[in-house]
Design a protein around this motif. Sequence first.
Motif, PDB file in Angstrom:
ATOM      1  N   TRP A   1     -28.708  59.144  11.402  1.00 53.83           N
ATOM      2  CA  TRP A   1     -29.668  59.105  12.496  1.00 53.83           C
ATOM      3  C   TRP A   1     -30.230  60.498  12.745  1.00 53.83           C
ATOM      4  O   TRP A   1     -29.672  61.500  12.302  1.00 53.83           O
ATOM      5  CB  TRP A   1     -29.033  58.561  13.778  1.00 53.83           C
ATOM      6  CG  TRP A   1     -27.848  59.341  14.279  1.00 53.83           C
ATOM      7  CD1 TRP A   1     -26.543  59.180  13.913  1.00 53.83           C
ATOM      8  CD2 TRP A   1     -27.866  60.423  15.221  1.00 53.83           C
ATOM      9  NE1 TRP A   1     -25.738  60.084  14.574  1.00 53.83           N
ATOM     10  CE2 TRP A   1     -26.519  60.851  15.394  1.00 53.83           C
ATOM     11  CE3 TRP A   1     -28.868  61.065  15.948  1.00 53.83           C
ATOM     12  CZ2 TRP A   1     -26.177  61.897  16.245  1.00 53.83           C
ATOM     13  CZ3 TRP A   1     -28.522  62.100  16.807  1.00 53.83           C
ATOM     14  CH2 TRP A   1     -27.188  62.501  16.946  1.00 53.83           C
TER      15      TRP A   1
ATOM     16  N   TRP B   1     -32.856  55.614  13.691  1.00 53.77           N
ATOM     17  CA  TRP B   1     -31.571  55.119  13.186  1.00 53.77           C
ATOM     18  C   TRP B   1     -31.810  54.425  11.858  1.00 53.77           C
ATOM     19  O   TRP B   1     -32.721  53.601  11.735  1.00 53.77           O
ATOM     20  CB  TRP B   1     -30.961  54.107  14.157  1.00 53.77           C
ATOM     21  CG  TRP B   1     -30.609  54.666  15.500  1.00 53.77           C
ATOM     22  CD1 TRP B   1     -31.420  54.730  16.592  1.00 53.77           C
ATOM     23  CD2 TRP B   1     -29.363  55.249  15.884  1.00 53.77           C
ATOM     24  NE1 TRP B   1     -30.759  55.321  17.642  1.00 53.77           N
ATOM     25  CE2 TRP B   1     -29.492  55.640  17.232  1.00 53.77           C
ATOM     26  CE3 TRP B   1     -28.156  55.471  15.214  1.00 53.77           C
ATOM     27  CZ2 TRP B   1     -28.456  56.245  17.928  1.00 53.77           C
ATOM     28  CZ3 TRP B   1     -27.117  56.067  15.911  1.00 53.77           C
ATOM     29  CH2 TRP B   1     -27.273  56.448  17.249  1.00 53.77           C
TER      30      TRP B   1
ATOM     31  N   ARG C   1     -30.984  51.743   8.834  1.00 51.62           N
ATOM     32  CA  ARG C   1     -30.570  50.344   8.903  1.00 51.62           C
ATOM     33  C   ARG C   1     -29.041  50.234   8.897  1.00 51.62           C
ATOM     34  O   ARG C   1     -28.463  49.400   9.588  1.00 51.62           O
ATOM     35  CB  ARG C   1     -31.177  49.555   7.742  1.00 51.62           C
ATOM     36  CG  ARG C   1     -32.695  49.487   7.783  1.00 51.62           C
ATOM     37  CD  ARG C   1     -33.256  48.773   6.562  1.00 51.62           C
ATOM     38  NE  ARG C   1     -32.933  47.364   6.555  1.00 51.62           N
ATOM     39  CZ  ARG C   1     -33.630  46.430   7.203  1.00 51.62           C
ATOM     40  NH1 ARG C   1     -34.709  46.758   7.909  1.00 51.62           N
ATOM     41  NH2 ARG C   1     -33.279  45.162   7.133  1.00 51.62           N
TER      42      ARG C   1
ATOM     43  N   LYS D   1     -27.547  50.978  12.265  1.00 49.69           N
ATOM     44  CA  LYS D   1     -27.671  49.828  13.171  1.00 49.69           C
ATOM     45  C   LYS D   1     -26.647  48.755  12.821  1.00 49.69           C
ATOM     46  O   LYS D   1     -26.064  48.126  13.699  1.00 49.69           O
ATOM     47  CB  LYS D   1     -29.087  49.257  13.102  1.00 49.69           C
ATOM     48  CG  LYS D   1     -30.152  50.208  13.630  1.00 49.69           C
ATOM     49  CD  LYS D   1     -31.553  49.633  13.428  1.00 49.69           C
ATOM     50  CE  LYS D   1     -32.625  50.625  13.837  1.00 49.69           C
ATOM     51  NZ  LYS D   1     -33.996  50.122  13.570  1.00 49.69           N
TER      52      LYS D   1
ATOM     53  N   HIS E   1     -23.357  49.381  14.276  1.00 45.36           N
ATOM     54  CA  HIS E   1     -23.324  49.041  15.698  1.00 45.36           C
ATOM     55  C   HIS E   1     -23.430  47.528  15.938  1.00 45.36           C
ATOM     56  O   HIS E   1     -23.345  47.089  17.089  1.00 45.36           O
ATOM     57  CB  HIS E   1     -24.458  49.739  16.436  1.00 45.36           C
ATOM     58  CG  HIS E   1     -24.206  51.190  16.711  1.00 45.36           C
ATOM     59  ND1 HIS E   1     -24.450  52.169  15.772  1.00 45.36           N
ATOM     60  CD2 HIS E   1     -23.706  51.829  17.807  1.00 45.36           C
ATOM     61  CE1 HIS E   1     -24.142  53.353  16.290  1.00 45.36           C
ATOM     62  NE2 HIS E   1     -23.681  53.172  17.512  1.00 45.36           N
TER      63      HIS E   1
ATOM     64  N   PRO F   1     -30.953  45.242  12.066  1.00 44.11           N
ATOM     65  CA  PRO F   1     -31.485  46.465  11.434  1.00 44.11           C
ATOM     66  C   PRO F   1     -32.977  46.671  11.680  1.00 44.11           C
ATOM     67  O   PRO F   1     -33.466  47.791  11.564  1.00 44.11           O
ATOM     68  CB  PRO F   1     -31.198  46.244   9.940  1.00 44.11           C
ATOM     69  CG  PRO F   1     -30.061  45.291   9.910  1.00 44.11           C
ATOM     70  CD  PRO F   1     -30.266  44.381  11.083  1.00 44.11           C
TER      71      PRO F   1
ATOM     72  N   LEU G   1     -28.138  52.198  22.016  1.00 38.05           N
ATOM     73  CA  LEU G   1     -26.925  51.962  21.232  1.00 38.05           C
ATOM     74  C   LEU G   1     -25.678  52.421  21.968  1.00 38.05           C
ATOM     75  O   LEU G   1     -24.645  51.755  21.935  1.00 38.05           O
ATOM     76  CB  LEU G   1     -27.025  52.663  19.868  1.00 38.05           C
ATOM     77  CG  LEU G   1     -27.956  52.020  18.854  1.00 38.05           C
ATOM     78  CD1 LEU G   1     -27.728  52.629  17.473  1.00 38.05           C
ATOM     79  CD2 LEU G   1     -27.778  50.520  18.770  1.00 38.05           C
TER      80      LEU G   1
END
Length: 297
Positions: free
Chosen positions: A33, A44, A46, A49, A52, A56, A65
């Motif tokens: 990121w 960010w 993919r 993401k 998390h 994506p 996030l």
Amino acid sequence: MGSPRDRPSELLNTEQYLELLSSFQRLTGVGVWSYRVATEETWWSRQAKRVHGVDPDQQLSFADLVAQYTDSDEEEVLRLFTEAASNTEPFTVDVALTGAGTTERSIQIHCEPRETAGGELWLYGTVQDITDVKRREQRIEVLRKTSQELRSVSSRKDVAEILADAAKNILGLVNTTVRLVDTDADLLRTVVATEECVARAGDRPDYSVDEETPAARTFRTGDPELHADHELTADDHSRGDLQSGLYVPIGEHGVLSAGDVVVDAFAEHDLEAAGLLGQLGAEAITRIGWVRRSRAV
């Protein structure tokens, strides 16, 4: 020393570089990121993401996030992030990522502030799922802490309370019940159920040793069980909001069970960690029995 053409910037065009970066992230599981301090623009990857657990293709700010972390971790990360943007201090922090269920995943965030040649400050970083690493650490902690506590107990109830506490506070199995066998009545009696478990599933019942419930079957066979969806669990007992569960034997003495409010919450590593607790509890209860018998002689 390589020739000037060995430099990545000359060997790869932008499209090739991005593909290489994407491949690296897939292979390592590490997302990246960046944050442009002057404009507050956040990017960010993919993979970041995915770590998390979000789509994506979704566009998210840093705060979006971070809001998925537990309250204390969210506050800590925002503090570190603000400090990094003001005094250019790098940081690495491990945080708990909450989801729909009651079990947690762990991720590690790393941040490195960098200034461009023109003096503009950027924050660059990585994110990585470290849940498996944390779980290995938890097992070591279970062995160390729980073994020490069990050495000094003198009753089966004490053992049950220590097992429930370790399941909840070390393994993160917050909806835990410990049942110990009453051989006179052929019952698995509920000795301890965590507050969270009672709140979500109600008072937990005793089970007949012979009935076809996961807990009784685990006790009889000595084999742990995973139930991904309690809709498919073939008995008439209510488990309230708990949608999935795991069951491990406490030797010949009882059963430890845990549940979650989402389907398919547990995996084999959860079963193994809970099984380790069950083994420690069984050894402690057996020891207590030996001590009592020796004193009676």
